[in-house]
Scaffold this active site. Structure first.
Site, PDB file in Angstrom:
ATOM      1  N   CYS A   2       0.847  -1.253   0.039  1.00 13.01           N
ATOM      2  CA  CYS A   2       0.113  -0.036   0.050  1.00 13.01           C
ATOM      3  C   CYS A   2       0.860   1.385   0.026  1.00 13.01           C
ATOM      4  O   CYS A   2       1.976   1.332   0.492  1.00 13.01           O
ATOM      5  CB  CYS A   2      -1.056   0.061   1.260  1.00 13.01           C
ATOM      6  SG  CYS A   2      -1.931  -1.311   1.307  1.00 13.01           S
ATOM      7  N   ARG A  27       3.217   0.013  -5.302  1.00 13.46           N
ATOM      8  CA  ARG A  27       3.126  -0.669  -4.197  1.00 13.46           C
ATOM      9  C   ARG A  27       1.786  -1.663  -3.707  1.00 13.46           C
ATOM     10  O   ARG A  27       1.278  -1.879  -2.814  1.00 13.46           O
ATOM     11  CB  ARG A  27       3.256   0.315  -2.869  1.00 13.46           C
ATOM     12  CG  ARG A  27       4.365   1.166  -2.980  1.00 13.46           C
ATOM     13  CD  ARG A  27       4.546   2.317  -1.809  1.00 13.46           C
ATOM     14  NE  ARG A  27       4.478   1.673  -0.521  1.00 13.46           N
ATOM     15  CZ  ARG A  27       5.520   1.021   0.082  1.00 13.46           C
ATOM     16  NH1 ARG A  27       6.799   1.470  -0.524  1.00 13.46           N
ATOM     17  NH2 ARG A  27       5.522   0.637   1.319  1.00 13.46           N
ATOM     18  N   TRP A  75      -2.877  -2.519  -1.647  1.00  9.85           N
ATOM     19  CA  TRP A  75      -2.697  -3.893  -1.693  1.00  9.85           C
ATOM     20  C   TRP A  75      -3.483  -4.631  -0.635  1.00  9.85           C
ATOM     21  O   TRP A  75      -3.040  -4.449   0.531  1.00  9.85           O
ATOM     22  CB  TRP A  75      -1.178  -4.211  -1.892  1.00  9.85           C
ATOM     23  CG  TRP A  75      -0.964  -5.739  -2.463  1.00  9.85           C
ATOM     24  CD1 TRP A  75      -0.793  -6.045  -3.425  1.00  9.85           C
ATOM     25  CD2 TRP A  75      -0.756  -6.608  -1.341  1.00  9.85           C
ATOM     26  NE1 TRP A  75      -0.463  -7.439  -3.435  1.00  9.85           N
ATOM     27  CE2 TRP A  75      -0.234  -7.649  -2.190  1.00  9.85           C
ATOM     28  CE3 TRP A  75      -0.687  -7.070   0.008  1.00  9.85           C
ATOM     29  CZ2 TRP A  75      -0.040  -9.095  -1.635  1.00  9.85           C
ATOM     30  CZ3 TRP A  75      -0.397  -8.154   0.552  1.00  9.85           C
ATOM     31  CH2 TRP A  75      -0.187  -9.347  -0.188  1.00  9.85           C
ATOM     32  N   ASN A 101      -0.815   1.953   5.826  1.00 14.31           N
ATOM     33  CA  ASN A 101       0.034   0.771   5.009  1.00 14.31           C
ATOM     34  C   ASN A 101       0.448  -0.126   6.314  1.00 14.31           C
ATOM     35  O   ASN A 101       1.411   0.635   7.143  1.00 14.31           O
ATOM     36  CB  ASN A 101       1.228   1.408   4.290  1.00 14.31           C
ATOM     37  CG  ASN A 101       2.089   0.420   4.056  1.00 14.31           C
ATOM     38  OD1 ASN A 101       1.818  -0.780   3.644  1.00 14.31           O
ATOM     39  ND2 ASN A 101       3.470   0.893   3.904  1.00 14.31           N
ATOM     40  N   GLY A 102       0.161  -1.380   6.156  1.00 13.95           N
ATOM     41  CA  GLY A 102       0.553  -2.177   7.185  1.00 13.95           C
ATOM     42  C   GLY A 102      -0.678  -3.176   7.785  1.00 13.95           C
ATOM     43  O   GLY A 102      -1.532  -3.346   6.950  1.00 13.95           O
ATOM     44  N   GLU A 487      15.097 -17.425 -11.305  1.00 16.89           N
ATOM     45  CA  GLU A 487      14.909 -16.116 -11.575  1.00 16.89           C
ATOM     46  C   GLU A 487      14.291 -15.800 -13.068  1.00 16.89           C
ATOM     47  O   GLU A 487      13.143 -15.131 -12.915  1.00 16.89           O
ATOM     48  CB  GLU A 487      16.083 -15.061 -11.707  1.00 16.89           C
ATOM     49  CG  GLU A 487      15.974 -13.719 -11.980  1.00 16.89           C
ATOM     50  CD  GLU A 487      14.759 -12.940 -10.860  1.00 16.89           C
ATOM     51  OE1 GLU A 487      14.554 -13.629  -9.920  1.00 16.89           O
ATOM     52  OE2 GLU A 487      14.285 -12.096 -11.421  1.00 16.89           O
ATOM     53  N   LYS A 491      10.188 -14.517 -13.313  1.00 13.43           N
ATOM     54  CA  LYS A 491      10.043 -13.186 -14.378  1.00 13.43           C
ATOM     55  C   LYS A 491       8.859 -13.751 -15.203  1.00 13.43           C
ATOM     56  O   LYS A 491       7.927 -13.029 -15.189  1.00 13.43           O
ATOM     57  CB  LYS A 491      11.046 -12.899 -15.033  1.00 13.43           C
ATOM     58  CG  LYS A 491      12.239 -12.289 -14.342  1.00 13.43           C
ATOM     59  CD  LYS A 491      11.863 -10.860 -14.053  1.00 13.43           C
ATOM     60  CE  LYS A 491      11.098 -10.882 -12.521  1.00 13.43           C
ATOM     61  NZ  LYS A 491      12.135 -10.670 -11.446  1.00 13.43           N
ATOM     62  N   GLU A 494       5.447 -14.217 -13.229  1.00 14.33           N
ATOM     63  CA  GLU A 494       4.901 -12.899 -12.468  1.00 14.33           C
ATOM     64  C   GLU A 494       4.244 -11.960 -13.283  1.00 14.33           C
ATOM     65  O   GLU A 494       3.226 -11.231 -13.052  1.00 14.33           O
ATOM     66  CB  GLU A 494       5.821 -12.357 -11.362  1.00 14.33           C
ATOM     67  CG  GLU A 494       7.064 -11.824 -11.758  1.00 14.33           C
ATOM     68  CD  GLU A 494       7.972 -11.194 -11.124  1.00 14.33           C
ATOM     69  OE1 GLU A 494       7.406 -10.640  -9.726  1.00 14.33           O
ATOM     70  OE2 GLU A 494       9.060 -11.216 -11.274  1.00 14.33           O
ATOM     71  N   HIS A 510      15.524 -36.667 -11.804  1.00 12.94           N
ATOM     72  CA  HIS A 510      14.890 -37.120 -10.761  1.00 12.94           C
ATOM     73  C   HIS A 510      13.243 -36.824 -10.337  1.00 12.94           C
ATOM     74  O   HIS A 510      12.828 -37.107  -9.531  1.00 12.94           O
ATOM     75  CB  HIS A 510      15.600 -36.637  -9.665  1.00 12.94           C
ATOM     76  CG  HIS A 510      16.966 -37.085  -9.336  1.00 12.94           C
ATOM     77  ND1 HIS A 510      17.527 -38.414  -9.305  1.00 12.94           N
ATOM     78  CD2 HIS A 510      18.255 -36.414  -9.746  1.00 12.94           C
ATOM     79  CE1 HIS A 510      18.717 -38.440  -9.578  1.00 12.94           C
ATOM     80  NE2 HIS A 510      19.306 -37.333  -9.732  1.00 12.94           N
ATOM     81  N   LYS A 609       5.044  -3.858  -5.180  1.00 13.64           N
ATOM     82  CA  LYS A 609       6.650  -3.970  -5.400  1.00 13.64           C
ATOM     83  C   LYS A 609       7.178  -4.032  -3.846  1.00 13.64           C
ATOM     84  O   LYS A 609       8.054  -4.689  -3.812  1.00 13.64           O
ATOM     85  CB  LYS A 609       7.105  -2.742  -5.959  1.00 13.64           C
ATOM     86  CG  LYS A 609       8.334  -2.530  -6.188  1.00 13.64           C
ATOM     87  CD  LYS A 609       8.895  -2.746  -7.735  1.00 13.64           C
ATOM     88  CE  LYS A 609      10.388  -2.652  -7.544  1.00 13.64           C
ATOM     89  NZ  LYS A 609      10.726  -3.882  -8.461  1.00 13.64           N
TER      90      LYS A 609
HETATM   91  C1  F6R Z   1      10.091 -10.112  -8.255  1.00 12.51           C
HETATM   92  C2  F6R Z   1      10.142  -9.369  -6.849  1.00 12.51           C
HETATM   93  C3  F6R Z   1       9.938  -9.947  -5.571  1.00 12.51           C
HETATM   94  C4  F6R Z   1      10.908  -9.123  -4.556  1.00 12.51           C
HETATM   95  C5  F6R Z   1      10.570  -9.535  -3.249  1.00 12.51           C
HETATM   96  C6  F6R Z   1      11.478  -8.774  -2.179  1.00 12.51           C
HETATM   97  O1  F6R Z   1      10.388  -9.785  -9.327  1.00 12.51           O
HETATM   98  O2  F6R Z   1      10.707  -8.201  -7.349  1.00 12.51           O
HETATM   99  O3  F6R Z   1      10.140 -11.155  -5.783  1.00 12.51           O
HETATM  100  O4  F6R Z   1      12.269  -9.578  -4.983  1.00 12.51           O
HETATM  101  O5  F6R Z   1       9.294  -9.291  -2.925  1.00 12.51           O
HETATM  102  O6  F6R Z   1      11.450  -7.374  -2.220  1.00 12.51           O
HETATM  103  P1  F6R Z   1      12.823  -6.907  -1.858  1.00 12.51           P
HETATM  104  O7  F6R Z   1      13.924  -6.894  -2.803  1.00 12.51           O
HETATM  105  O8  F6R Z   1      12.319  -5.408  -1.867  1.00 12.51           O
HETATM  106  O9  F6R Z   1      13.024  -7.087  -0.468  1.00 12.51           O
END
Ligand code: F6R
Length: 614
Positions: A2, A27, A75, A101-102, A487, A491, A494, A510, A609
């Site tokens: 948020c 956010r 969020w 936010n929280g 990774e 990507k 998501e 396996h 994010k």
């Molecule tokens: C994926 C992504 C998330 C963050 C995760 C940790 O693209 O961005 O998986 O890596 O939420 O976030 P941070 O790095 O801000 O602690």
């Protein structure tokens, strides 16, 4: 998650709040809302389901004249995304409005108690409970809003950054912080307030980072006040913000994600600048050199992180083991914090986080510190909670990352972990001067190699068309390329919502090999490294079962190029630097597939994010 924004001053309150919400939409974007107070003290709340653009459409015919206001982009945690659960929430008597936010962990107990006192609730949120609690305290004690917020927060368990305004007080915002970020911007006769500094970067560079347990009293024409819950006032430490407006715009790209992918030669240059010196002879990280004793005596390193940062940390494990010959563990912060970890004072815990605000990573840091470890932070956002909570650390300096799917922050994290490994390796005598110089020189060339790799964009765009409607993907790699596979799969998942699994290539036989048929594409990351011959066998195993293969290989490769269906050749770099290079085509592949599917790559569904909740 948020995002919250607040403003008091002579500017156009509504426009400033809406502009700020757009910047904070990364956010969360389940709903958005504003509470505006007119110069005469009338309080109006407008809120609606969906993105900030929906809120703007909703407010078109509304009276938005105001002298103070607060706003929110959500969020969802407590209660589904809906108009009713959207913030701001207000007290039953309509006297106060709040954005939050929280999460308030004990909201149910408080709600039950307030219900017994006759309160009724409209929404399912924990935030409405907080609004009602503050107002209940204010009315019962016949006190000011500041005192009511202070007293109410003493009853609250959980995480919050809140901003509250009160009817008939068109000059004041009361804000508070506990475990969720909150920054105040001080302008000329105006104050801004937000979850981070991006909403007001064009208006002021004077910022105050509110600390946990602090209440900020922001009143037009008066100095900013910071109090604790016991009403003790503390000094206001004004910092200078180093962020430019151009960093927050798309710069001609259709999406932030693509801009951020293409920025990587530059962001990696910024990340390396001043750290690899004398043409590569020396690698310097002040955070390590200022704490040499700790790094010399360390018996173990534990990396804690979440998501993409966890993948970067896994690469960090390979780097630190190779260059420093020290035992390394990598933990999901969310697991570590509840795992009853065994920590000794010769442990170094490294927390890796783009936002510097991830709740699980912050909690892991607190535990590690309490148990006596030296805690080092690797973050992007200057002034965020993780750099402030850790004993020392390094910023990745890749600039604001707005696209929800992390790209440039990932390569920045891997680069800083590489620098860290070289630094500790030389300090502990595992790397000699010649080895350091060789690595230093190779590191300095990486931005140019990334630029070269980005030329694959058009090829990948064409390739993406073949695979847009695949339902599943396997990503395979070994050694340094295994975390890259994880990774790459993340990507794709998501932003395109295609199921993808990253796997160590040798583990495929396996179990996952049973999945392979003509419908299951495999992306195999196979640069020239010491496991190349081994992964050739894995490529053949996939081929023999009719699976199609997209291979990421080094320039000059012949063997895999002769087997795979599609080959993407990247510059040949030393093994420890391959992840930065091989991850670039995977970022582009996921981007193009998601675009082909018409997905919102910058704001994928259900994500945010900055994950400031458990
Ligand atoms: C994926 C992504 C998330 C963050 C995760 C940790 O693209 O961005 O998986 O890596 O939420 O976030 P941070 O790095 O801000 O602690």
């Amino acid at each position: 998650m948020c995002g919250i924004v607040g403003y008091v001053g002579g500017g156009n309150v509504y426009d400033i709040l809406i502009g700020g919400l757009h910047r904070l939409e990364y956010r969360g974007y389940d709903s958005a809302g504003v509470a505006l107070e007119s110069p005469s003290g009338k309080l109006s709340v407008y809120k609606t389901l969906g993105k900030v653009s929906n809120l703007e459409a909703f407010c078109k015919d509304k009276d938005t004249d105001a002298s103070v206001g607060i706003a929110h982009t959500r969020w969802a945690t407590h209660g589904e995304p809906s108009d009713c659960n959207a913030h701001p929430h207000y007290s039953e008597d309509g006297n106060i409005a709040i954005v939050h936010n929280g999460t308030i962990e004990n909201y149910k107990i408080i709600k039950d108690a307030l219900t017994q006192h006759g309160c009724t609730f409209k929404s399912e949120t924990d935030t409405e409970v907080l609004a009602q609690l503050i107002e209940y305290v204010r009315v019962t004690n016949n006190c000011s809003l500041v005192d009511a917020v202070r007293e109410a927060l003493k009853e609250v368990i959980g995480a919050y950054a809140i901003a509250v305004i009160e009817k008939d007080h068109p000059d004041t915002i009361v804000a508070a912080r506990q475990s969720s970020p909150l920054v105040v911007g001080i302008g000329d006769g105006e104050y801004f307030l937000a979850s981070d500094a991006t909403p007001f970067v064009e208006f002021t560079d004077k910022v105050v980072y509110v600390d946990d347990g602090q209440i900020a009293v922001i009143t037009r024409g008066e100095p900013l006040r910071l109090l604790d819950l016991d009403n003790k006032e503390s000094n206001v430490d004004v910092k200078k913000l180093k962020m430019s407006i151009s960093q927050l715009e798309k710069g001609g790209y259709p999406h932030f994600m693509l801009k951020e992918i293409f920025e990587q030669p530059e962001t990696l240059r910024d990340c390396i600048r001043g750290r690899v010196v004398e043409g590569g002879k020396r690698v310097i990280l002040n955070g390590v050199f200022d704490n040499q004793e700790k790094f010399l005596k360390a018996e173990r390193i534990i990396l804690v992180a979440c998501g993409t940062s966890w993948h970067a940390s896994l690469i960090g494990k390979y780097l630190l083991q190779d260059m420093c010959r020290i035992p390394v563990e990598v933990e999901y912060a969310s697991e570590f914090r509840y795992s009853n970890p065994v920590i000794i004072d010769r442990d170094i815990v490294i927390a890796v986080s783009q936002s510097g605000e991830t709740a699980d990573t912050l909690a892991a840091i607190k535990i590690a510190k309490k148990m006596g470890a030296f805690v080092y932070g690797i973050s992007n956002v200057v002034g965020s909670s993780i750099p402030r909570e850790t004993d020392s650390g390094t910023y990745i300096h890749v600039g604001p990352e707005i696209g929800v799917a992390s790209t440039k922050a990932f390569t920045g994290q891997v680069m800083v972990l590489t620098l860290l490994a070289v630094c500790i390796g030389q300090l502990r005598g595992h790397l000699n001067a010649e080895q350091v110089q060789k690595l230093g020189e190779a590191i300095l060339k990486i931005p140019a190699y990334v630029k070269e790799t980005l030329k694959l964009d058009k090829t990948i765009e064409r390739l993406s068309l073949i695979y847009t409607y695949a339902h599943n993907f396997l990503y395979l790699g070994r050694g340094y390329s295994y975390p890259v596979a994880l990774e790459g799969a993340l990507k794709l998942k998501e932003i395109s919502y295609i199921h993808a699994e990253g796997y160590p290539a040798a583990e495929m036989k396996h179990g996952p090999i049973a999945l392979i048929d003509s419908e299951m594409p495999s992306v195999i990351i196979a640069p020239k490294d010491h496991l190349y011959d081994k992964i050739v066998s894995n490529v053949q195993q996939v081929k023999a079962r009719g699976g199609s293969i997209i291979a990421i290989v080094s320039d000059g490769d012949e063997t895999i190029s002769g087997i795979a269906d599609h080959v993407l050749k990247v510059p040949d770099v030393p093994e420890c630097l391959t992840p930065i290079i091989t991850s670039i085509p995977l970022q582009l592949l996921s981007y193009h597939i998601a675009i082909n599917k018409g997905k919102d790559v910058d704001m994928p569904r259900n994500l945010a994010k900055s994950v400031t909740v458990e």
